[in-house]
Design an enzyme around this catalytic site. Structure first.
Site, PDB file in Angstrom:
ATOM      1  N   TYR A 154      16.182 -14.091  34.712  1.00 17.13           N
ATOM      2  CA  TYR A 154      15.795 -14.123  36.125  1.00 17.13           C
ATOM      3  C   TYR A 154      15.505 -15.560  36.542  1.00 17.13           C
ATOM      4  CZ  TYR A 154      13.689 -12.027  40.332  1.00 17.13           C
ATOM      5  OH  TYR A 154      13.395 -11.631  41.631  1.00 17.13           O
ATOM      6  N   TYR A 186      20.592 -13.696  45.531  1.00 14.94           N
ATOM      7  CA  TYR A 186      19.240 -13.265  45.192  1.00 14.94           C
ATOM      8  C   TYR A 186      19.099 -11.806  45.585  1.00 14.94           C
ATOM      9  CZ  TYR A 186      14.137 -12.971  45.170  1.00 14.94           C
ATOM     10  OH  TYR A 186      12.844 -12.603  44.932  1.00 14.94           O
TER      11      TYR A 186
END
Length: 383
Positions: A292, A336
């Site tokens: 991430y 994102y």
């Protein structure tokens, strides 16, 4: 051990286009992604009896079910803590399948995060809450956005390990290099160099513009079912080898400044211990890492928490490229989507269909949002 290993698999993936202004509702984005994931699996709406999403998602399970023609649901669930929920949606689905509560579960996340609510705008118009009490120790001093919250930990990391902000550039360069060859990525055809990183403007020192992820409009969905059933469908199963959630001591949402140290991610250490224990694997068994990457410093800390390298060596480990990192371009380069697009990339790697395919990928490590209570997965090839 959790007993989940091998029970469930990701059988379908689907997404909308990743844009900066979708021009559509978040419900429309969610429905499109869900329909695409079901089509990819070779299933129909009538096969679905479970749904999982994020507490932050504005499209309720029953609304998405109605919009896509899904009928009765025997399981529906939501996971908290923003991007930290990503891998936990698959864990929830696997738990439901393992216990017989559901047979086919759709996990989804959709938002207009660029044209609508922008997380980078910080805490404006935030409703009072118990969670907000922790922010009361940071907001009056100007720490108003996620970038500023991460900058505090990043500054301490650099100080303790005797490093400079340039070390973060290796993550940005790697993600953008992969995004440049990914037609679905916002930064397709636009790689960057370490010099570009060093020249980008400050956002919250020591974070520069190229240390910060994008803001994206879009949706991503995953179809999870039993491994046995997945074997009968269109694509080779991406088996859930291990799944975990984790919160550390003195945990807050991105402002955990009062723990013993600020140079690591204790919540991710909780996840790592479970994943290694339940899978029987170790860092040298990982073929691809989908970490991430909302902010580059936390990628370095993730390598370190999982034991790929020693504390302070995450930048050098990234630069060496010993483990392929974010072949889709990550949230810095592709989109994102609160980490859900990273899970989809893990599935493509195991199918052998990624645009930046890693040869013979058999085990993919995936992490969810860091700095918050979080989650992780190890997905593996069948057999």
């Amino acid at each position: 051990m959790s007993g989940l290993g091998g029970v469930a698999a990701v059988a379908g993936i689907g997404a909308t286009a990743f844009t900066k202004d979708s021009g559509r509702s978040e419900l429309a984005l969610a429905a499109e992604a869900v329909r695409a994931a079901l089509a990819d699996a070779g299933l129909g709406p009538g096969d679905v009896d479970g749904m999982v999403t994020f507490t932050m998602d504005t499209s309720p399970e029953i609304a998405v079910a109605q919009a896509t023609g899904i009928g009765e649901l025997s399981f529906f669930s939501r996971v908290h803590y923003g991007g930290g929920a990503a891998c936990a949606t698959v864990q929830q689905a696997a738990l439901a399948i393992a216990t017989g509560v559901a047979e086919v579960v759709v996990c989804y996340r959709a938002f207009n995060e660029r044209s609508g609510r922008r997380f980078g705008a910080g805490v404006r118009r935030r409703e009072p809450s118990a969670e907000g009490v922790a922010l009361g120790w940071a907001l009056p001093f100007g720490l108003l956005t996620p970038a500023s919250w991460v900058a505090m930990a990043a500054r301490r990391y650099l100080h303790v390990h005797g490093l400079t902000p340039e070390v973060f550039g290796h993550v940005a360069v790697t993600s953008r290099r992969h995004a440049a060859t990914n037609p679905a990525a916002h930064f397709h055809g636009r790689p960057v160099t370490l010099a570009d990183h060093a020249a980008s403007r400050w956002i919250a020192e020591p974070l520069r513009l190229l240390d910060c992820c994008q803001e994206t409009d879009g949706g991503q969905a995953l179809v999870v079912t039993s491994t046995a059933r997945a074997r009968t469908l269109r694509h080779p199963p991406a088996v859930v080898v291990a799944a975990a959630q984790g919160a550390g001591r003195a945990q807050e949402q991105m402002t955990s400044y009062y723990r013993d140290g600020m140079t690591g991610l204790p919540e991710l250490a909780v996840v790592a211990r479970q994943l290694w224990r339940d899978s029987g694997l170790r860092p040298h068994d990982v073929d691809v890492a989908v970490l991430y990457d909302h902010f580059t410093p936390y990628v370095l800390m993730q390598w370190e928490e999982f034991g790929f390298c020693a504390p302070g060596e995450g930048g050098a480990f990234t630069a060496a490229g010993a483990v392929p990192l974010n072949p889709h371009g990550g949230q810095l380069g592709e989109a994102y989507l609160h980490g859900m697009n990273g899970i989809a990339e893990a599935v493509r790697q195991l199918r052998g269909t990624s645009v930046n395919q890693v040869a013979n990928a058999a085990h993919v490590l995936v992490t969810a949002g860091t700095g918050v209570p979080t989650s992780g997965l190890i997905l593996g090839a069948d057999g």
